[in-house]
Design a protein around this motif. Sequence first.
Motif, PDB file in Angstrom:
ATOM      1  N   SER A 164       0.832  -1.204   0.000  1.00 28.15           N
ATOM      2  CA  SER A 164       0.000   0.000   0.000  1.00 28.15           C
ATOM      3  C   SER A 164       0.866   1.253   0.000  1.00 28.15           C
ATOM      4  O   SER A 164       0.510   2.265  -0.609  1.00 28.15           O
ATOM      5  N   LEU A 165       2.008   1.180   0.664  1.00 31.31           N
ATOM      6  CA  LEU A 165       2.956   2.306   0.656  1.00 31.31           C
ATOM      7  C   LEU A 165       3.455   2.567  -0.758  1.00 31.31           C
ATOM      8  O   LEU A 165       3.517   3.723  -1.214  1.00 31.31           O
ATOM      9  N   PHE A 166       3.795   1.509  -1.482  1.00 26.87           N
ATOM     10  CA  PHE A 166       4.278   1.666  -2.857  1.00 26.87           C
ATOM     11  C   PHE A 166       3.193   2.277  -3.737  1.00 26.87           C
ATOM     12  O   PHE A 166       3.456   3.146  -4.568  1.00 26.87           O
ATOM     13  N   ASN A 167       1.962   1.794  -3.549  1.00 29.77           N
ATOM     14  CA  ASN A 167       0.865   2.286  -4.388  1.00 29.77           C
ATOM     15  C   ASN A 167       0.603   3.766  -4.159  1.00 29.77           C
ATOM     16  O   ASN A 167       0.256   4.510  -5.066  1.00 29.77           O
ATOM     17  N   LEU A 168       0.785   4.196  -2.904  1.00 32.66           N
ATOM     18  CA  LEU A 168       0.475   5.584  -2.565  1.00 32.66           C
ATOM     19  C   LEU A 168       1.617   6.535  -2.883  1.00 32.66           C
ATOM     20  O   LEU A 168       1.401   7.660  -3.319  1.00 32.66           O
ATOM     21  N   HIS A 169       2.836   6.087  -2.658  1.00 29.24           N
ATOM     22  CA  HIS A 169       3.957   7.027  -2.698  1.00 29.24           C
ATOM     23  C   HIS A 169       5.084   6.638  -3.655  1.00 29.24           C
ATOM     24  O   HIS A 169       6.084   7.335  -3.721  1.00 29.24           O
ATOM     25  N   ASN A 170       4.930   5.531  -4.376  1.00 31.28           N
ATOM     26  CA  ASN A 170       5.984   5.088  -5.292  1.00 31.28           C
ATOM     27  C   ASN A 170       7.338   5.024  -4.583  1.00 31.28           C
ATOM     28  O   ASN A 170       8.333   5.577  -5.048  1.00 31.28           O
ATOM     29  N   GLU A 171       7.358   4.324  -3.437  1.00 32.08           N
ATOM     30  CA  GLU A 171       8.537   4.286  -2.581  1.00 32.08           C
ATOM     31  C   GLU A 171       9.327   2.989  -2.707  1.00 32.08           C
ATOM     32  O   GLU A 171      10.164   2.694  -1.868  1.00 32.08           O
ATOM     33  N   GLN A 172       9.084   2.209  -3.744  1.00 32.28           N
ATOM     34  CA  GLN A 172       9.665   0.873  -3.795  1.00 32.28           C
ATOM     35  C   GLN A 172      11.191   0.895  -3.811  1.00 32.28           C
ATOM     36  O   GLN A 172      11.837   0.161  -3.065  1.00 32.28           O
ATOM     37  N   ASN A 173      11.790   1.738  -4.643  1.00 32.27           N
ATOM     38  CA  ASN A 173      13.260   1.771  -4.717  1.00 32.27           C
ATOM     39  C   ASN A 173      13.862   2.227  -3.393  1.00 32.27           C
ATOM     40  O   ASN A 173      14.870   1.665  -2.935  1.00 32.27           O
ATOM     41  N   ASN A 174      13.247   3.212  -2.789  1.00 34.35           N
ATOM     42  CA  ASN A 174      13.740   3.701  -1.504  1.00 34.35           C
ATOM     43  C   ASN A 174      13.650   2.622  -0.437  1.00 34.35           C
ATOM     44  O   ASN A 174      14.590   2.400   0.333  1.00 34.35           O
ATOM     45  N   PHE A 175      12.523   1.925  -0.423  1.00 35.34           N
ATOM     46  CA  PHE A 175      12.326   0.835   0.543  1.00 35.34           C
ATOM     47  C   PHE A 175      13.381  -0.252   0.348  1.00 35.34           C
ATOM     48  O   PHE A 175      14.039  -0.685   1.301  1.00 35.34           O
ATOM     49  N   CYS A 176      13.550  -0.695  -0.875  1.00 31.40           N
ATOM     50  CA  CYS A 176      14.498  -1.787  -1.150  1.00 31.40           C
ATOM     51  C   CYS A 176      15.935  -1.378  -0.828  1.00 31.40           C
ATOM     52  O   CYS A 176      16.702  -2.168  -0.263  1.00 31.40           O
ATOM     53  N   ASN A 177      16.304  -0.155  -1.160  1.00 31.32           N
ATOM     54  CA  ASN A 177      17.649   0.313  -0.837  1.00 31.32           C
ATOM     55  C   ASN A 177      17.873   0.360   0.665  1.00 31.32           C
ATOM     56  O   ASN A 177      18.952  -0.003   1.159  1.00 31.32           O
ATOM     57  N   ASN A 178      16.864   0.789   1.400  1.00 35.18           N
ATOM     58  CA  ASN A 178      16.978   0.834   2.855  1.00 35.18           C
ATOM     59  C   ASN A 178      17.139  -0.571   3.435  1.00 35.18           C
ATOM     60  O   ASN A 178      17.953  -0.791   4.339  1.00 35.18           O
ATOM     61  N   ILE A 179      16.350  -1.520   2.936  1.00 34.79           N
ATOM     62  CA  ILE A 179      16.445  -2.904   3.414  1.00 34.79           C
ATOM     63  C   ILE A 179      17.853  -3.450   3.137  1.00 34.79           C
ATOM     64  O   ILE A 179      18.501  -4.038   4.020  1.00 34.79           O
ATOM     65  N   ASN A 180      18.339  -3.270   1.932  1.00 32.04           N
ATOM     66  CA  ASN A 180      19.666  -3.780   1.569  1.00 32.04           C
ATOM     67  C   ASN A 180      20.753  -3.195   2.465  1.00 32.04           C
ATOM     68  O   ASN A 180      21.631  -3.919   2.960  1.00 32.04           O
ATOM     69  N   THR A 181      20.682  -1.904   2.693  1.00 34.28           N
ATOM     70  CA  THR A 181      21.683  -1.241   3.534  1.00 34.28           C
ATOM     71  C   THR A 181      21.627  -1.771   4.962  1.00 34.28           C
ATOM     72  O   THR A 181      22.672  -2.071   5.570  1.00 34.28           O
ATOM     73  N   CYS A 182      20.418  -1.909   5.489  1.00 30.94           N
ATOM     74  CA  CYS A 182      20.272  -2.362   6.875  1.00 30.94           C
ATOM     75  C   CYS A 182      20.732  -3.807   7.047  1.00 30.94           C
ATOM     76  O   CYS A 182      21.414  -4.141   8.027  1.00 30.94           O
ATOM     77  N   VAL A 183      20.374  -4.675   6.102  1.00 34.50           N
ATOM     78  CA  VAL A 183      20.762  -6.078   6.228  1.00 34.50           C
ATOM     79  C   VAL A 183      22.278  -6.226   6.165  1.00 34.50           C
ATOM     80  O   VAL A 183      22.872  -7.009   6.918  1.00 34.50           O
ATOM     81  N   LYS A 184      22.911  -5.487   5.299  1.00 35.25           N
ATOM     82  CA  LYS A 184      24.377  -5.528   5.238  1.00 35.25           C
ATOM     83  C   LYS A 184      24.992  -5.061   6.554  1.00 35.25           C
ATOM     84  O   LYS A 184      25.947  -5.666   7.062  1.00 35.25           O
ATOM     85  N   ARG A 185      24.434  -3.982   7.120  1.00 35.22           N
ATOM     86  CA  ARG A 185      24.943  -3.490   8.404  1.00 35.22           C
ATOM     87  C   ARG A 185      24.752  -4.529   9.502  1.00 35.22           C
ATOM     88  O   ARG A 185      25.662  -4.813  10.285  1.00 35.22           O
ATOM     89  N   LEU A 186      23.555  -5.110   9.554  1.00 32.87           N
ATOM     90  CA  LEU A 186      23.257  -6.099  10.591  1.00 32.87           C
ATOM     91  C   LEU A 186      24.142  -7.331  10.441  1.00 32.87           C
ATOM     92  O   LEU A 186      24.641  -7.883  11.428  1.00 32.87           O
TER      93      LEU A 186
END
Length: 348
Positions: free
Chosen positions: A310-332
Amino acid sequence: MQIILRMTTRCNFKCTMCSASDLSRGTDLSIENIIAILQKYNKQPNNICFEGGDPLCVKPQLYYDLFERIDNDPSITINEYNFTTNLWDFYKHPNKWVDIFKRPDVRVCTSFQYGNQRMITNNKVFDEKTFIEIFEKFENKVDKKVPFITVIDEDNCHSVIQTVKLAQRLDTMCKINPLFMAGRSKSFYRWDHMLKHYCDIFEAGLEQYESNCVDIIRMILGKPMDINCPWVRNCGDKFVVATPDGWLSSCSIENSTLYNNFYPIKFYDRNNLSNITLDKSRTLISSNCLTCDYFNWCNSCRVKIGETKSLFNLHNEQNNFCNNINTCVKRLTNFVKHRHENNPNSPV
């Protein structure tokens, strides 16, 4: 299997972010319905989690009677009972509950968070001072330390480290969860932003006091995890949630949402169970997820899948979301491998 029993729709708090729905109607689960559920879902080992509303709004005698029925029924095996409660009735009337909470097969979890969402009355905030008084009374009366759950949203997200430091100070565990859009909540907290907070906890060296961080360690190191949201994809095989009005679901959060929007599923209809894992729209966030190395990090919880889409549909945030996930998982992953992989003092 974990069997979550919403023992009552009543609650003695007025929290603005509560995931439970319709808390004013005053209906309770009956022992007969509970026994019918336990006999049906008799996969072993079984754990029971008493929720609400608040489960201490039910008289203690109901629990004594239920324990006796279970002990005398060879078709039911329960390894552990868990109460998730604000402990307010214990705080006011501890002697009502001490014998139940002292049972070796009973665990208790409570709740606390900084901010103005957790309310004792419409005008009185459940503050740190009161929480510590309850925590200390429980420890003195029951001789157990009680862990606590915190719900994070946009208003109190700045308090994550403060919350974990409170758990450290009390020598207990906290479980910091993002807000779900369920019950009284009209919004949700983004999962990619929540992962950033877990990174901050690791960076502060506090991960042993936060249970989701301990699960992150287990997941990265390939160790088995207990039944635990939000990293259980096969919810339908792990959870059953029941309400006083006869609703059955495979997810406690989805149970609240169903309560508001769908038809009732009654206990006596053994063929009907709302199973969130069968909702094809929540199988994955995007087709791109199928080739992503971090699939399990953001495609495990079906409720979060729905919220994120629903976030993607409303705000087109998919790339931002995926980049954040990738960065966080690498850090963790770096945190865990450098600090815990060969550390005999690891919390796992």
